[in-house]
Design a protein around this motif. Sequence first.
Motif, PDB file in Angstrom:
ATOM      1  N   VAL A  66       7.155   4.133 -10.816  1.00  0.00           N
ATOM      2  CA  VAL A  66       7.343   3.304  -9.587  1.00  0.00           C
ATOM      3  C   VAL A  66       8.016   4.705  -7.822  1.00  0.00           C
ATOM      4  CG1 VAL A  66       7.284   1.448  -8.095  1.00  0.00           C
ATOM      5  CG2 VAL A  66       8.076   0.854 -10.080  1.00  0.00           C
ATOM      6  N   VAL A  67       7.197   4.894  -7.037  1.00  0.00           N
ATOM      7  CA  VAL A  67       7.293   5.199  -5.957  1.00  0.00           C
ATOM      8  C   VAL A  67       6.954   4.935  -4.997  1.00  0.00           C
ATOM      9  CG1 VAL A  67       6.622   7.661  -5.082  1.00  0.00           C
ATOM     10  CG2 VAL A  67       5.858   7.354  -7.382  1.00  0.00           C
ATOM     11  N   ASN A  68       8.086   5.310  -4.123  1.00  0.00           N
ATOM     12  CA  ASN A  68       7.836   4.409  -2.719  1.00  0.00           C
ATOM     13  C   ASN A  68       7.600   5.437  -1.454  1.00  0.00           C
ATOM     14  OD1 ASN A  68       7.982   3.217  -0.522  1.00  0.00           O
ATOM     15  ND2 ASN A  68      10.167   2.598  -0.394  1.00  0.00           N
ATOM     16  N   PRO A 104       0.571  -1.204  -0.240  1.00  0.00           N
ATOM     17  CA  PRO A 104       0.176   0.080   0.150  1.00  0.00           C
ATOM     18  C   PRO A 104       0.729   1.296  -0.036  1.00  0.00           C
ATOM     19  CG  PRO A 104      -0.116  -0.671   2.000  1.00  0.00           C
ATOM     20  CD  PRO A 104       0.977  -1.770   1.298  1.00  0.00           C
ATOM     21  N   ASP A 105       2.175   1.237   0.015  1.00  0.00           N
ATOM     22  CA  ASP A 105       2.927   2.288   0.590  1.00  0.00           C
ATOM     23  C   ASP A 105       3.543   3.053  -1.045  1.00  0.00           C
ATOM     24  OD1 ASP A 105       2.821   3.130   2.861  1.00  0.00           O
ATOM     25  OD2 ASP A 105       4.368   1.059   3.585  1.00  0.00           O
ATOM     26  N   ALA A 148      13.269   1.320   2.896  1.00  0.00           N
ATOM     27  CA  ALA A 148      13.303   0.705   1.754  1.00  0.00           C
ATOM     28  C   ALA A 148      12.758  -0.812   1.654  1.00  0.00           C
ATOM     29  CB  ALA A 148      14.831  -0.038   2.009  1.00  0.00           C
ATOM     30  N   LEU A 149      12.350  -1.342   0.735  1.00  0.00           N
ATOM     31  CA  LEU A 149      10.766  -2.504   0.591  1.00  0.00           C
ATOM     32  C   LEU A 149      11.209  -2.794  -1.276  1.00  0.00           C
ATOM     33  CD1 LEU A 149       8.800  -0.720  -1.589  1.00  0.00           C
ATOM     34  CD2 LEU A 149       7.483  -0.319   0.616  1.00  0.00           C
ATOM     35  N   PRO A 173      14.089   4.024   0.993  1.00  0.00           N
ATOM     36  CA  PRO A 173      13.129   5.030   1.824  1.00  0.00           C
ATOM     37  C   PRO A 173      12.155   6.032   0.946  1.00  0.00           C
ATOM     38  CG  PRO A 173      14.954   4.643   3.052  1.00  0.00           C
ATOM     39  CD  PRO A 173      15.001   3.800   1.480  1.00  0.00           C
ATOM     40  N   LEU A 174      11.429   6.416   0.328  1.00  0.00           N
ATOM     41  CA  LEU A 174      10.973   8.074   0.028  1.00  0.00           C
ATOM     42  C   LEU A 174      11.241   8.207  -1.437  1.00  0.00           C
ATOM     43  CD1 LEU A 174      11.280   9.681   3.230  1.00  0.00           C
ATOM     44  CD2 LEU A 174       8.421   9.262   2.559  1.00  0.00           C
ATOM     45  N   GLU A 175      12.060   6.799  -2.379  1.00  0.00           N
ATOM     46  CA  GLU A 175      12.156   6.496  -3.758  1.00  0.00           C
ATOM     47  C   GLU A 175      11.060   6.525  -4.712  1.00  0.00           C
ATOM     48  OE1 GLU A 175      15.894   4.731  -5.834  1.00  0.00           O
ATOM     49  OE2 GLU A 175      14.953   3.772  -4.412  1.00  0.00           O
ATOM     50  N   ALA A 176      11.608   8.027  -5.569  1.00  0.00           N
ATOM     51  CA  ALA A 176      11.050   7.263  -6.703  1.00  0.00           C
ATOM     52  C   ALA A 176      11.753   6.855  -8.302  1.00  0.00           C
ATOM     53  CB  ALA A 176      10.257   8.787  -7.584  1.00  0.00           C
TER      54      ALA A 176
END
Length: 106
Positions: A23-25, A6-7, A30-31, A67-70
């Motif tokens: 793709v955006v986190n 969902p993130d 990190a995932l 983390p918070l990467e696009a």
Amino acid sequence: LETSSPDVLAYLRSLGDAQALVVVNFSDDALAATVGVAPGGRLVAAASTHLAPPPPFASGGAVHLGPLEAAVFVPEASVFVPAASGPPIEVGEPALSRSGPAALLG
């Protein structure tokens, strides 16, 4: 596009026959997430918000993001890599032709 987290937000951009997967986190962690639909074959990062781009992945496989990467992924065959003997790319100069995958970025 549907993702396993969902993130994570994922969508396709198209221009003619060319496609790019964005793709955006939105997580602080990190995932790895799978994306429901992606261009076929092996995908590589053409652009990322992080200095070290995410690793390539196969269509249907997991996308690994920091983390918070696009990141913008394109089919491996569409990535332009300048020859070592060619002229250097200046800062601010696009590495990809604006008529190719970079044009998908707007």
